[in-house]
Design a protein around this motif. Structure first.
Motif, PDB file in Angstrom:
ATOM      1  N   ARG A 170       0.825  -1.215   0.000  1.00  0.00           N
ATOM      2  CA  ARG A 170       0.000   0.000   0.000  1.00  0.00           C
ATOM      3  C   ARG A 170       0.861   1.266   0.000  1.00  0.00           C
ATOM      4  N   SER A 171       2.037   1.207   0.623  1.00  0.00           N
ATOM      5  CA  SER A 171       2.903   2.382   0.690  1.00  0.00           C
ATOM      6  C   SER A 171       3.427   2.801  -0.683  1.00  0.00           C
ATOM      7  N   ASP A 172       3.434   1.881  -1.649  1.00  0.00           N
ATOM      8  CA  ASP A 172       3.882   2.195  -3.002  1.00  0.00           C
ATOM      9  C   ASP A 172       2.764   2.765  -3.867  1.00  0.00           C
ATOM     10  N   LEU A 173       1.532   2.678  -3.389  1.00  0.00           N
ATOM     11  CA  LEU A 173       0.389   3.088  -4.185  1.00  0.00           C
ATOM     12  C   LEU A 173       0.091   4.572  -4.002  1.00  0.00           C
ATOM     13  N   GLY A 174      -0.685   5.108  -4.923  1.00  0.00           N
ATOM     14  CA  GLY A 174      -1.077   6.498  -4.836  1.00  0.00           C
ATOM     15  C   GLY A 174      -2.585   6.630  -4.811  1.00  0.00           C
ATOM     16  N   VAL A 175      -3.034   7.865  -4.679  1.00  0.00           N
ATOM     17  CA  VAL A 175      -4.466   8.139  -4.712  1.00  0.00           C
ATOM     18  C   VAL A 175      -4.671   9.409  -5.523  1.00  0.00           C
ATOM     19  N   ARG A 176      -5.581   9.349  -6.494  1.00  0.00           N
ATOM     20  CA  ARG A 176      -5.894  10.505  -7.336  1.00  0.00           C
ATOM     21  C   ARG A 176      -7.278  10.988  -6.933  1.00  0.00           C
ATOM     22  N   THR A 177      -7.332  12.173  -6.360  1.00  0.00           N
ATOM     23  CA  THR A 177      -8.574  12.593  -5.731  1.00  0.00           C
ATOM     24  C   THR A 177      -8.676  14.106  -5.613  1.00  0.00           C
ATOM     25  N   LYS A 178      -9.905  14.588  -5.464  1.00  0.00           N
ATOM     26  CA  LYS A 178     -10.149  15.971  -5.085  1.00  0.00           C
ATOM     27  C   LYS A 178     -10.174  16.114  -3.562  1.00  0.00           C
ATOM     28  N   ARG A 179     -10.250  14.969  -2.861  1.00  0.00           N
ATOM     29  CA  ARG A 179     -10.474  14.982  -1.412  1.00  0.00           C
ATOM     30  C   ARG A 179      -9.159  14.842  -0.650  1.00  0.00           C
ATOM     31  N   VAL A 180      -8.138  15.609  -1.093  1.00  0.00           N
ATOM     32  CA  VAL A 180      -6.836  15.565  -0.434  1.00  0.00           C
ATOM     33  C   VAL A 180      -6.961  16.023   1.012  1.00  0.00           C
ATOM     34  N   LEU A 181      -7.737  17.082   1.228  1.00  0.00           N
ATOM     35  CA  LEU A 181      -7.905  17.608   2.583  1.00  0.00           C
ATOM     36  C   LEU A 181      -8.433  16.524   3.514  1.00  0.00           C
ATOM     37  N   GLU A 182      -9.431  15.808   3.072  1.00  0.00           N
ATOM     38  CA  GLU A 182     -10.021  14.755   3.901  1.00  0.00           C
ATOM     39  C   GLU A 182      -9.005  13.667   4.227  1.00  0.00           C
ATOM     40  N   LEU A 183      -8.175  13.287   3.246  1.00  0.00           N
ATOM     41  CA  LEU A 183      -7.165  12.252   3.490  1.00  0.00           C
ATOM     42  C   LEU A 183      -6.127  12.723   4.509  1.00  0.00           C
ATOM     43  N   ILE A 184      -5.715  13.990   4.395  1.00  0.00           N
ATOM     44  CA  ILE A 184      -4.745  14.526   5.353  1.00  0.00           C
ATOM     45  C   ILE A 184      -5.354  14.557   6.751  1.00  0.00           C
ATOM     46  N   VAL A 185      -6.589  15.007   6.843  1.00  0.00           N
ATOM     47  CA  VAL A 185      -7.273  15.066   8.139  1.00  0.00           C
ATOM     48  C   VAL A 185      -7.410  13.672   8.748  1.00  0.00           C
ATOM     49  N   ASN A 186      -7.710  12.675   7.925  1.00  0.00           N
ATOM     50  CA  ASN A 186      -7.838  11.298   8.420  1.00  0.00           C
ATOM     51  C   ASN A 186      -6.496  10.771   8.943  1.00  0.00           C
ATOM     52  N   ASP A 187      -5.406  11.070   8.225  1.00  0.00           N
ATOM     53  CA  ASP A 187      -4.086  10.647   8.698  1.00  0.00           C
ATOM     54  C   ASP A 187      -3.720  11.368   9.989  1.00  0.00           C
ATOM     55  N   MET A 188      -4.087  12.623  10.088  1.00  0.00           N
ATOM     56  CA  MET A 188      -3.835  13.372  11.325  1.00  0.00           C
ATOM     57  C   MET A 188      -4.569  12.730  12.499  1.00  0.00           C
ATOM     58  N   ALA A 189      -5.785  12.233  12.234  1.00  0.00           N
ATOM     59  CA  ALA A 189      -6.561  11.584  13.297  1.00  0.00           C
ATOM     60  C   ALA A 189      -5.866  10.316  13.784  1.00  0.00           C
ATOM     61  N   GLU A 190      -5.214   9.591  12.867  1.00  0.00           N
ATOM     62  CA  GLU A 190      -4.472   8.391  13.263  1.00  0.00           C
ATOM     63  C   GLU A 190      -3.254   8.750  14.100  1.00  0.00           C
ATOM     64  N   LEU A 191      -2.577   9.849  13.728  1.00  0.00           N
ATOM     65  CA  LEU A 191      -1.352  10.244  14.419  1.00  0.00           C
ATOM     66  C   LEU A 191      -1.635  10.981  15.726  1.00  0.00           C
ATOM     67  N   ALA A 192      -2.724  11.730  15.758  1.00  0.00           N
ATOM     68  CA  ALA A 192      -3.064  12.522  16.958  1.00  0.00           C
ATOM     69  C   ALA A 192      -4.565  12.425  17.203  1.00  0.00           C
ATOM     70  N   PRO A 193      -5.035  11.294  17.699  1.00  0.00           N
ATOM     71  CA  PRO A 193      -6.482  11.079  17.858  1.00  0.00           C
ATOM     72  C   PRO A 193      -7.163  12.056  18.806  1.00  0.00           C
ATOM     73  N   ASP A 194      -6.406  12.704  19.681  1.00  0.00           N
ATOM     74  CA  ASP A 194      -7.014  13.628  20.641  1.00  0.00           C
ATOM     75  C   ASP A 194      -7.229  15.034  20.082  1.00  0.00           C
ATOM     76  N   MET A 195      -6.657  15.326  18.932  1.00  0.00           N
ATOM     77  CA  MET A 195      -6.815  16.661  18.354  1.00  0.00           C
ATOM     78  C   MET A 195      -8.221  16.803  17.796  1.00  0.00           C
ATOM     79  N   PRO A 196      -8.934  17.862  18.141  1.00  0.00           N
ATOM     80  CA  PRO A 196     -10.309  18.056  17.644  1.00  0.00           C
ATOM     81  C   PRO A 196     -10.346  18.178  16.119  1.00  0.00           C
TER      82      PRO A 196
END
Length: 372
Positions: free
Chosen positions: A59-85
């Motif tokens: 999966r680390s070699d794969l990419g994603v082509r999307t308009k929803r970049v913001l959502e993906l970044i926010v989701n990764d942030m939730a994994e790294l810092a689940p307590d951040m609102p």
């Protein structure tokens, strides 16, 4: 001698099908040699190859082509810092994209049956291609700073491209510094012969209708064609190695693309026609001068003459590949896999199983890098 280009030539027959539709729902076509041919767009087969990657790559070699970049970044942030609102994650992720000149725009609220309307997360104006590793890096920047810099964002988006972005590239209209040149070119697949578009008239009956109720409850038409296709793609190994930053990774990516391109099939109307076939022949040519598309072998359309189309298509392709030496030097190496006796002329007695072909391509590329 250095391998600069990996040319991939494929002959593949598909039965009645509608692999790639135009705006009217008919199979795509093109005029070539003054004759209408069946056509499958390069975009359709690149998307199919990307789907095939999921069966072979991490999966680390794969990419994603999307308009929803913001959502993906926010989701990764939730994994790294689940307590951040969520509000804080959105604010920080927005800043990261803004300094990268990729400011997302609001979208309509989403309807949730249980909770009513919920605000939609903003989207970019167009599809953008990022690797999963780059999404994670952008999320880390957003977490570590509430004032990210353009230099940080550019660095994160310019490294760890992964296999997909390194192969297919990335075009960013609003910030050309984020663009990545594609190291792969894919031609539109064309039938080696003239192809007609036919129509399937169908009806359907309601399972719950009364026994004495006559007639159909649904009537429709589906257009289809059948073809022996010539498919071609080429890999620029120098650019692939530059994009990935590692020669070993470039070799593995080239092998992954050869495998995925040969074995993939666009999914258009696949449930209707069950048209997934394997190639009759795959020819991989390693060159040090320039890529060579051999479609000219079929400028005069192949005629079946009661003997099918594969044998004559294979003979024409073999002749065309041999004739290239009238203009260019002999290739560094050529590897062939055939699945049909009709295509054996391409192998000239030296065909190998497809798995062995992929391995041999990797070995030859490795030897090329070692000697340069």
């Amino acid at each position: 001698m250095s391998v600069r280009f990996v040319d991939i030539h494929v002959l593949q027959s598909v039965p009645p099908s509608c692999v790639n539709r135009d705006d009217t729902g008919s199979p795509k076509s093109a005029i070539y040699g003054g004759v209408r041919r069946a056509r499958v767009s390069s975009q359709a087969w690149k998307r199919a190859a990307r789907a095939e990657f999921e069966n072979h790559l991490d999966r680390s070699d794969l990419g994603v082509r999307t308009k929803r970049v913001l959502e993906l970044i926010v989701n990764d942030m939730a994994e790294l810092a689940p307590d951040m609102p969520l509000e804080q994650r959105l604010e920080r992720a927005n800043k990261v994209l803004e300094v990268g000149k990729l400011k997302p725009k609001p979208v309509k609220a989403k309807k949730n049956a249980a909770e009513g309307e919920e605000p939609g997360i903003a989207e970019t104006d167009y599809l953008i291609f990022f690797s999963r590793a780059q999404i994670r890096s952008l999320a880390e920047i957003a977490l570590n700073s509430d004032k990210p810099t353009a230099k940080e964002v550019l660095a994160a988006a310019s490294s760890e491209h992964g296999v997909e972005v390194s192969l297919f590239g990335r075009m960013v209209a609003d910030n050309k510094l984020l663009s990545v040149d594609a190291s792969v070119q894919v031609a539109h697949a064309l039938s080696t012969h003239g192809a007609e578009i036919e129509s399937d008239y169908f009806t359907a009956v309601d399972d719950e209708r009364d026994a004495d109720d006559q007639g159909a409850d649904m009537i429709g038409v589906i257009d289809f064609t059948s073809a022996t296709l010539y498919r071609y793609a080429t890999i620029n190994m120098d650019l692939l190695a530059e994009n990935l930053g590692d020669e070993g990774a470039a070799i593995r990516a080239a092998q992954a693309f050869v495998r995925a391109y040969a074995l993939s099939m666009p999914t258009g109307k696949q449930n209707t026609f069950a048209n997934r076939t394997l190639p009759e022949a795959v020819v991989v040519v390693l060159r040090d001068d320039q890529p060579v598309n051999a479609v000219g072998a079929f400028e005069a359309p192949v005629l079946a003459k009661g003997q099918g189309l594969v044998a004559e298509s294979a003979r024409r392709l073999a002749e065309r590949l041999a004739s290239v030496q009238s203009f260019l030097d002999a290739p560094i190496a050529t590897f062939v896999t055939t699945s049909s006796g009709a295509a054996d002329v391409l192998a000239a007695g030296s065909g190998v199983p497809f798995t062995s072909l992929v391995e041999a391509v990797g070995e030859s590329l490795a030897a090329s890098f070692v000697t340069t």
